[in-house]
Scaffold this motif. Structure first.
Motif, PDB file in Angstrom:
ATOM      1  N   ILE A 299       0.777  -1.138  -0.001  1.00 47.04           N
ATOM      2  CA  ILE A 299      -0.093   0.054   0.059  1.00 47.04           C
ATOM      3  C   ILE A 299       0.876   1.152   0.037  1.00 47.04           C
ATOM      4  CG2 ILE A 299      -1.626   1.197   1.597  1.00 47.04           C
ATOM      5  CD1 ILE A 299      -2.694  -1.314   2.280  1.00 47.04           C
ATOM      6  N   VAL A 300       2.002   1.342   0.842  1.00 49.69           N
ATOM      7  CA  VAL A 300       2.782   2.489   1.063  1.00 49.69           C
ATOM      8  C   VAL A 300       3.645   2.715  -0.205  1.00 49.69           C
ATOM      9  CG1 VAL A 300       4.555   3.285   2.199  1.00 49.69           C
ATOM     10  CG2 VAL A 300       2.887   2.526   3.349  1.00 49.69           C
ATOM     11  N   LEU A 301       4.135   1.513  -0.731  1.00 49.83           N
ATOM     12  CA  LEU A 301       4.948   1.527  -2.105  1.00 49.83           C
ATOM     13  C   LEU A 301       4.085   2.027  -3.101  1.00 49.83           C
ATOM     14  CD1 LEU A 301       7.006  -1.826  -1.764  1.00 49.83           C
ATOM     15  CD2 LEU A 301       7.952   0.877  -1.522  1.00 49.83           C
ATOM     16  N   ALA A 302       2.862   1.687  -3.413  1.00 53.54           N
ATOM     17  CA  ALA A 302       1.973   2.042  -4.246  1.00 53.54           C
ATOM     18  C   ALA A 302       1.815   3.571  -4.431  1.00 53.54           C
ATOM     19  CB  ALA A 302       0.718   1.230  -4.413  1.00 53.54           C
ATOM     20  N   GLY A 303       1.393   3.873  -3.064  1.00 55.27           N
ATOM     21  CA  GLY A 303       1.249   5.390  -2.882  1.00 55.27           C
ATOM     22  C   GLY A 303       2.489   6.419  -3.078  1.00 55.27           C
TER      23      GLY A 303
ATOM     24  N   VAL B  54      -0.332   0.877 -12.324  1.00 54.88           N
ATOM     25  CA  VAL B  54       0.996   0.345 -12.698  1.00 54.88           C
ATOM     26  C   VAL B  54       1.903   0.305 -11.209  1.00 54.88           C
ATOM     27  CG1 VAL B  54       1.155   1.253 -14.792  1.00 54.88           C
ATOM     28  CG2 VAL B  54       2.085   2.418 -13.015  1.00 54.88           C
ATOM     29  N   PHE B  55       1.477   0.917 -10.257  1.00 49.56           N
ATOM     30  CA  PHE B  55       2.040   0.960  -8.955  1.00 49.56           C
ATOM     31  C   PHE B  55       1.242   0.081  -7.816  1.00 49.56           C
ATOM     32  CE2 PHE B  55       3.686   4.744 -10.694  1.00 49.56           C
ATOM     33  CZ  PHE B  55       4.905   4.433 -10.813  1.00 49.56           C
ATOM     34  N   GLY B  56      -0.074   0.095  -7.731  1.00 50.71           N
ATOM     35  CA  GLY B  56      -0.960  -0.838  -7.098  1.00 50.71           C
ATOM     36  C   GLY B  56      -0.981  -2.180  -7.456  1.00 50.71           C
ATOM     37  N   PHE B  57      -1.172  -2.282  -8.799  1.00 55.48           N
ATOM     38  CA  PHE B  57      -1.279  -3.783  -9.508  1.00 55.48           C
ATOM     39  C   PHE B  57      -0.552  -3.954 -10.469  1.00 55.48           C
ATOM     40  CE2 PHE B  57      -5.235  -2.001  -7.406  1.00 55.48           C
ATOM     41  CZ  PHE B  57      -5.556  -2.878  -6.564  1.00 55.48           C
ATOM     42  N   PRO B  58       0.963  -4.092 -10.381  1.00 57.25           N
ATOM     43  CA  PRO B  58       1.686  -4.090 -11.424  1.00 57.25           C
ATOM     44  C   PRO B  58       1.913  -5.298 -12.445  1.00 57.25           C
ATOM     45  CG  PRO B  58       2.865  -4.094  -9.638  1.00 57.25           C
ATOM     46  CD  PRO B  58       1.417  -3.705  -9.154  1.00 57.25           C
ATOM     47  N   ASP B  59       1.006  -6.388 -11.755  1.00 54.47           N
ATOM     48  CA  ASP B  59       1.120  -7.498 -12.396  1.00 54.47           C
ATOM     49  C   ASP B  59      -0.309  -7.739 -13.376  1.00 54.47           C
ATOM     50  OD1 ASP B  59       3.669  -8.342 -11.295  1.00 54.47           O
ATOM     51  OD2 ASP B  59       2.762  -9.108  -9.211  1.00 54.47           O
ATOM     52  N   ALA B  60      -1.057  -6.853 -13.191  1.00 53.41           N
ATOM     53  CA  ALA B  60      -2.262  -7.143 -13.859  1.00 53.41           C
ATOM     54  C   ALA B  60      -1.943  -6.691 -15.584  1.00 53.41           C
ATOM     55  CB  ALA B  60      -3.221  -6.237 -13.491  1.00 53.41           C
TER      56      ALA B  60
END
Length: 168
Positions: A23-27, A60-66
């Protein structure tokens, strides 16, 4: 009556909550990306930011594998959707029905080319609201999408053990 039952949903459980680290890294990834785009936007006196780019950062940051988060989807999805918006605006003018056609065509074209990026679905609407010239395809659409991906490539591969992207 069957439709009413469908509206209740399946009753599935919520998806699992991401870890605090994710969560922190995505933000932070979204913050850095929009800060760079907004900073370049101000210093270059060129538009490099779109409202849809904030939603791109979520993916791209919260769900980069999608699949929706892969570079091909982000760049081509934004480009094709803005192109369709500009074509429809040019051919049909700024009418309620022409923006509807543009959004529908953008969705279909992204699906046809396997470049679906949901935030890009708003680009035709942005085109109709702003009524920009054809240079909108390059500034901010293409340049902004490429910058997002360049940052995502570096950031996601530094901050995570998994590789980004999954495919090109």
């Amino acid at each position: 009556m069957n439709v009413i039952k469908k509206l209740r949903g399946e009753g599935s459980a919520l998806p699992p909550k991401p870890s605090i680290r994710n969560i922190v890294l995505a933000g932070i990834g979204g913050f850095i990306t929009i800060a760079i785009l907004a900073g370049l936007n101000a210093s270059l006196v060129a538009t490099l930011i779109l409202g849809s780019f904030g939603a791109s950062c979520v993916l791209v940051f919260g769900f980069p594998d999608a699949p929706f988060s892969q570079p091909r989807n982000v760049v081509a999805g934004h480009f094709l959707s803005s192109l369709i918006g500009l074509l429809c605006l040019t051919l049909f003018g700024a009418e309620w029905w022409s923006v509807s056609i543009a959004v529908g065509l953008a969705i279909s074209l992204m699906m046809l080319t396997r470049t679906v990026h949901p935030p890009a679905g708003s680009n035709p609407v942005i085109v109709f609201l702003a009524q920009p010239g054809w240079d909108f395809l390059y500034l901010p659409t293409l340049s902004g999408a490429v910058i997002i991906i360049l940052i995502a490539l570096v950031y996601n591969n530094i901050s995570r053990k998994e590789r980004y992207p999954k495919y090109w």
